[in-house]
Design a protein around this motif. Structure first.
Motif, PDB file in Angstrom:
ATOM      1  N   TRP A 291       0.841  -1.192   0.000  1.00 40.47           N
ATOM      2  CA  TRP A 291       0.000   0.000   0.000  1.00 40.47           C
ATOM      3  C   TRP A 291       0.877   1.242   0.000  1.00 40.47           C
ATOM      4  N   ILE A 292       0.480   2.224  -0.778  1.00 43.48           N
ATOM      5  CA  ILE A 292       1.174   3.504  -0.800  1.00 43.48           C
ATOM      6  C   ILE A 292       0.259   4.515  -0.126  1.00 43.48           C
ATOM      7  N   THR A 293       0.757   5.127   0.926  1.00 44.99           N
ATOM      8  CA  THR A 293      -0.002   6.139   1.645  1.00 44.99           C
ATOM      9  C   THR A 293       0.888   7.356   1.881  1.00 44.99           C
ATOM     10  N   VAL A 294       0.281   8.436   2.316  1.00 38.60           N
ATOM     11  CA  VAL A 294       1.045   9.626   2.661  1.00 38.60           C
ATOM     12  C   VAL A 294       2.073   9.273   3.734  1.00 38.60           C
ATOM     13  N   ASP A 295       1.641   8.521   4.744  1.00 34.46           N
ATOM     14  CA  ASP A 295       2.560   8.145   5.824  1.00 34.46           C
ATOM     15  C   ASP A 295       3.722   7.286   5.326  1.00 34.46           C
ATOM     16  N   SER A 296       3.442   6.319   4.430  1.00 27.79           N
ATOM     17  CA  SER A 296       4.523   5.460   3.938  1.00 27.79           C
ATOM     18  C   SER A 296       5.508   6.246   3.084  1.00 27.79           C
TER      19      SER A 296
ATOM     20  N   ALA B 226       7.593   8.280   5.522  1.00 27.54           N
ATOM     21  CA  ALA B 226       8.521   7.389   6.224  1.00 27.54           C
ATOM     22  C   ALA B 226       9.707   7.018   5.348  1.00 27.54           C
ATOM     23  N   ALA B 227       9.501   7.001   4.022  1.00 22.47           N
ATOM     24  CA  ALA B 227      10.589   6.695   3.091  1.00 22.47           C
ATOM     25  C   ALA B 227      11.444   7.922   2.781  1.00 22.47           C
ATOM     26  N   GLY B 228      11.122   9.060   3.412  1.00 22.16           N
ATOM     27  CA  GLY B 228      11.949  10.252   3.248  1.00 22.16           C
ATOM     28  C   GLY B 228      11.471  11.235   2.196  1.00 22.16           C
ATOM     29  N   HIS B 229      10.289  11.017   1.629  1.00 24.76           N
ATOM     30  CA  HIS B 229       9.771  11.940   0.611  1.00 24.76           C
ATOM     31  C   HIS B 229       9.093  13.137   1.271  1.00 24.76           C
ATOM     32  N   THR B 230       9.241  14.302   0.661  1.00 24.22           N
ATOM     33  CA  THR B 230       8.524  15.487   1.103  1.00 24.22           C
ATOM     34  C   THR B 230       7.167  15.480   0.418  1.00 24.22           C
TER      35      THR B 230
END
Length: 178
Positions: free
Chosen positions: A2-7, A10-14
């Motif tokens: 799943w791709i979410t805002v939180d994930s 957490a992976a370092g994306h702004t």
């Protein structure tokens, strides 16, 4: 996965606060699958041959997100290689949340299907151009897709019609690419 805002964070994306992991689009280049998705921002993920797992990190595409005080890219990312260049198409509005400087004064307000061109799949994509104009300033969003058939490119899309403009009508038109 799943791709979410939180994930993504957490992976370092702004990630912009209003970002949504929406509008998925799968395309192939040189035998490899890619997933593009996002609202207000676009991410690209290489896919493994099973097409359900990522095969590398997510990368944010270099697209026009804002023009002046307005949002340029809103949703519906599609990416196609045409004649050695990359075409990024999407849905936007003239004056969605302010003054969009990439539209001319004579362009009517409302939803558009637009595109930008780049030499690399990751961009930078610049100089947005119109493919589909609004049917009305208060019209709902548009959706589109593209396909090549016998050496020509075609754009399929829906636009609102009728009372309240919540109903849609579908059309296909031959595209001109530059």
């Amino acid at each position: 996965p799943w791709i979410t805002v939180d994930s993504l964070r957490a992976a370092g994306h702004t990630i912009e606060d209003r970002f949504q992991a929406t509008s998925p689009w799968v395309f192939f280049h040189e035998g490899r699958g890619y997933l593009a998705f996002g609202q207000f921002q676009v991410f690209l993920a290489p896919l493994k041959p099973n097409m359900i797992e990522f095969d590398g990190p997510l990368v944010e595409l270099d697209i026009p997100k804002r023009a002046g005080e307005a949002t340029e890219y809103i949703e519906g990312p599609m990416i196609h290689p045409i004649d050695g260049r990359w075409y990024f198409s999407y849905m936007t509005y003239k004056d969605w949340d302010g003054r969009n400087t990439s539209f001319a004064e004579s362009d009517p307000p409302g939803p558009y299907i637009r595109y930008c061109v780049a030499d690399d799949v990751h961009g930078p994509y610049r100089e947005p151009r119109h493919w589909i104009y609004p049917v009305a300033a208060d019209a709902c969003n548009y959706a589109h897709s593209m396909a090549e058939y016998h050496g020509a490119w075609y754009l399929a899309y829906h636009v609102p019609f009728g009372p309240g403009r919540q109903h849609r009508q579908v059309a296909v038109t031959k595209m001109t690419v530059r």
